[in-house]
Every structure is written in C-alpha cells, then in structure tokens.
Design a protein around this motif. Structure first.
Motif, PDB file in Angstrom:
ATOM      1  N   ALA A 188      35.910  40.995  25.871  1.00  0.00           N
ATOM      2  CA  ALA A 188      35.900  40.889  27.232  1.00  0.00           C
ATOM      3  C   ALA A 188      34.783  41.399  28.461  1.00  0.00           C
ATOM      4  O   ALA A 188      34.603  40.825  29.638  1.00  0.00           O
ATOM      5  CB  ALA A 188      36.994  42.337  27.796  1.00  0.00           C
ATOM      6  N   ARG A 371      37.456  31.115  27.841  1.00  0.00           N
ATOM      7  CA  ARG A 371      38.793  31.822  28.077  1.00  0.00           C
ATOM      8  C   ARG A 371      39.621  30.193  27.916  1.00  0.00           C
ATOM      9  O   ARG A 371      40.754  30.787  27.487  1.00  0.00           O
ATOM     10  CB  ARG A 371      38.632  31.640  29.379  1.00  0.00           C
ATOM     11  CG  ARG A 371      37.863  33.162  29.412  1.00  0.00           C
ATOM     12  CD  ARG A 371      39.080  34.396  29.244  1.00  0.00           C
ATOM     13  NE  ARG A 371      38.692  35.448  29.650  1.00  0.00           N
ATOM     14  CZ  ARG A 371      39.467  36.154  28.697  1.00  0.00           C
ATOM     15  NH1 ARG A 371      41.062  36.497  28.672  1.00  0.00           N
ATOM     16  NH2 ARG A 371      38.375  38.121  29.229  1.00  0.00           N
ATOM     17  N   SER A 380      41.370  35.974  34.773  1.00  0.00           N
ATOM     18  CA  SER A 380      41.446  37.261  34.724  1.00  0.00           C
ATOM     19  C   SER A 380      40.708  38.213  34.832  1.00  0.00           C
ATOM     20  O   SER A 380      39.383  37.979  35.740  1.00  0.00           O
ATOM     21  CB  SER A 380      39.788  36.630  32.722  1.00  0.00           C
ATOM     22  OG  SER A 380      40.045  37.623  32.271  1.00  0.00           O
ATOM     23  N   PRO A 382      38.677  40.742  33.567  1.00  0.00           N
ATOM     24  CA  PRO A 382      36.488  40.602  33.125  1.00  0.00           C
ATOM     25  C   PRO A 382      35.511  39.573  33.814  1.00  0.00           C
ATOM     26  O   PRO A 382      34.345  39.945  34.682  1.00  0.00           O
ATOM     27  CB  PRO A 382      37.005  40.769  31.693  1.00  0.00           C
ATOM     28  CG  PRO A 382      38.438  41.036  31.339  1.00  0.00           C
ATOM     29  CD  PRO A 382      39.171  40.308  32.435  1.00  0.00           C
TER      30      PRO A 382
END
Length: 403
Positions: A188, A371, A380, A382
C-alpha cells in the motif's frame, strides 16, 4: 516430352523483366528537377510584381538580450521580416541617439546584430528604446528597471553554482535520503509513493509547459514558438519512449534513472530562467525564495527513490541520480547568464515536458501492473491519496517561488 517443353516456354513467357537499377533514381530526381525549374521560373520572371502596390515589406524585430554597463546600452536584435531590414535610427526615451551596429548593414531574415548606444542610463529608472527602420516602421523595447548587467567572473560563476546546488542538487539529495526509511514499505505504501510520483510529475509537466509557452511568446516569430514547443515535447516523448521500451517496460533502477532525467531536464529550463534573471541584473533571489525552491523540489528525490525500494543499489548510484536530476540546474544558470535567448529556454523546457510525460506514462504503467488493472488502480485509496498529496504538495510549495 512436348508437354514439358510447352510448360517451360510458358514459364519463360510469364517471367517479369527486371527494370534497370537506375530507374528508381529517375523517379526521385524528376520531381526535384521540376520543383527546381518552377522556382527558377518564379525568380526569373517575377510574376508577383504585378501585385506590388508600393507598400513597404513586412518587418519584425525582436530584442533577445539587453546589456547595461558603463558604456551605455547593448541590445541583441533579431530580424524576422519578409526581406532584409535596415535600422535607420534609434531613440531612447523619445530622443535620438547615435548607435553602432555589428555587423553593419541590412539584417537578413532570421539573423541577429548587436546595437550599441552611449546612453547614460539611470539606475532604478525605466527607459524605452525605439528602433526606427528605413521604411519608417518602429519597434519598442521597454527596460522596466535599469540596473547594471553583472559581469561574468569566476566569483559570479561560483555563486551561481552554489545557488544551482541549493535549488537543484540539495533538495533531490535530501529526498533520496528518505530511502532507508522507506525500504520496509508495504504494497500500500509503495502504491502511495508511486502515485505521489505521478502527482508531482503531473504538476511539473503543467508548470513546465506553461513556462515554455511563456518563453516561446517572447521569442522571434520566425521560431513559431507554440508550434516549436508542442513538436519538441512530442519528439522528446516519442524518442524517450522508444529508448526505454527497447527491452520492455523499465522498472527498478532504469525507471528511477528516467525519472531523474525528466526532472533534470525540467531543472535545466528552470536554471536557464534564473540565469537569464542574472544576465538582466534582475535576480532578486532572497534567502526565503531559495528555501522555497528547496522545499518545492524535495519530493522529486522521494519520487526518484520510489522505484528502487525493492533493490539495494550501491551508494554511488544515489549520488549519480542526484547529479542527473539536480545538476542541470547549475548548467542552466551558467548558460542562461552567459548566452540567454527566450527560444532556448522554451526549447529546453519543451524537451523536459516530453521527458516528464514519458516518465508519467511508465510510472503509471507500473502502478497499473501492480494493481492488476487501471480500474483497480484508480479505485485504490493509496493511489488516489498519493496523487492528491503529490499535486497538492507541489502546488502549495510553488506559492513560495512564484513572484
């Protein structure tokens, strides 16, 4: 037997004849010869003469450099008219002054000349220089604040190098020093750092293109400023993409090197602008402004470190990356202070914009692969947080250096 002979005859009959080796050359030479003949006819007969209504030729004059010293004024001018132009008179603050032109005589399209005047300029005051051509056309060049142009000395070059190190090399080196602290980053955090790199580079490309177009608007029309910027940026992007994809998508140290190269080209253009301010005697860079440049560029070092967190490169690699990304700022300041012209700043920044776009593409591709797809990356937290932090930090710290 007869059938075989007949088949052989048919084979011979359908065999194509080879054309002479010189024939392809003829089809290249012929159109060029027709073009040359057409141009010769146009020059020899001058059919455009019937459209001549006595109007003067189109003239254009751009001042690329201004030097103020104890001898008066020296201005580097570039002609951009349809025909060679002649400077007949020069005014300063509406008064005519004797001048010396080097080289003398008409200035051809695209050529430059130095114009020197023994004008007793006054420090801190504004002056207006007006060029009058032999056709009566006038071109104004304002000097908003008259200050002596710094002379080129070893001491000045050392001072400029120190400034370049502070605004270019130091912040990148400080950013790279976060490498040990980021080594244990999980997936992450890695996504956050890569997305932050994309964010800060996204801000840089907008800022770079804006500055490049501004310099292009100050250049002589013959350089076609905006078109030059777009074509140069596109060429820079395509060339670097071709180089980087020779052995597949770059990762690790290779990707970090491309990031450093893109940032370095941006810093070269930034250095040219600072050097131009020195050449004009208008480099009012105080301590606060230098600190602002340093803070503004610290995240660049973190962005360079992000792709190499999973590897352990030797120590000299970090020094090389810092020099590649920050060193061009020193070179830019030197070049800008010695031989500045707006088109060169525009060109350098356009090359930097193309390089930054290539890095954004590669880092974005790496993020998408990590990803498992573009939709997963964009959804996402992050990644979204990294993009916001990268752009936000660069925008906020840019407030410190915009004057």
């Amino acid at each position: 037997m007869n059938e075989h002979l007949k088949a052989d005859r048919n084979a011979v009959a359908v065999t194509p004849r080879k054309s002479p080796r010189w024939l392809p050359a003829i089809w290249v030479i012929l159109p060029l010869a027709v073009l040359a003949a057409a141009i010769w006819w146009l020059i020899a007969t001058n059919p455009l003469a019937r459209f001549d209504n006595g109007a003067p030729p189109v003239e254009s004059l751009t001042v690329e450099r201004t030097i103020l010293d104890h001898n008066g004024l020296r201005l580097l001018v570039r002609a951009g008219g349809s025909e060679p132009m002649t400077i007949a008179q020069v005014q300063v603050d509406a008064a005519y002054w004797e001048f010396v032109q080097e080289p003398s005589g008409p200035i051809a399209r695209g050529e430059t000349a130095w114009v020197s005047l023994p004008f007793p300029w006054v420090s801190g005051e504004a002056h207006l220089v007006t060029f009058v051509t032999n056709t009566g056309a006038t071109f104004d060049h304002p000097i908003p604040v008259a200050v002596a142009t710094p002379s080129v000395t070893s001491g000045n070059l050392v001072s400029q190098a120190i400034l370049g190190a502070f605004v270019g090399i130091l912040p990148v080196a400080v950013g790279l020093m976060f490498y040990p602290a980021l080594r244990g980053a999980g997936p992450a955090t890695m996504d956050f750092l890569l997305a932050m790199t994309v964010g800060l580079l996204g801000f840089l490309i907008v800022d770079t293109l804006e500055d490049s177009l501004e310099f292009a608007s100050q250049a002589a029309a013959i350089f076609q400023g905006q078109t030059m910027v777009v074509l140069t940026a596109a060429a820079s992007f395509l060339i670097l993409m071709a180089v980087s994809r020779r052995q597949g998508s770059p990762t690790g140290l290779a990707l970090a090197t491309y990031i450093a190269l893109g940032i370095g080209l941006h810093n070269l253009g930034e250095g040219l602008a600072i050097g131009a301010a020195f050449a004009a005697g208008a480099a009012g860079l105080g301590t606060f402004l230098v600190i602002g440049f340093t803070l503004h560029n610290i995240t660049e070092g973190i962005g360079i470190a992000a792709p190499i967190l999973k590897v352990r490169p030797p120590l000299w690699t970090f020094a090389a990356l810092a020099l590649l990304a920050g060193g061009p700022a020193v070179m830019g300041i030197w070049i800008g202070s010695l031989a500045y012209a707006p088109q060169w700043s525009a060109l350098a920044l356009a090359i930097g914009a193309g390089a930054i776009l290539q890095v954004i593409f590669e880092v974005g591709a790496l993020l998408v692969r990590n990803r498992g797809g573009a939709s997963a990356a964009l959804g996402s937290m992050p990644v979204l947080a990294g993009l916001a932090v990268g752009v936000g930090f660069m925008y906020l710290t840019a407030m410190l250096v915009k004057i």
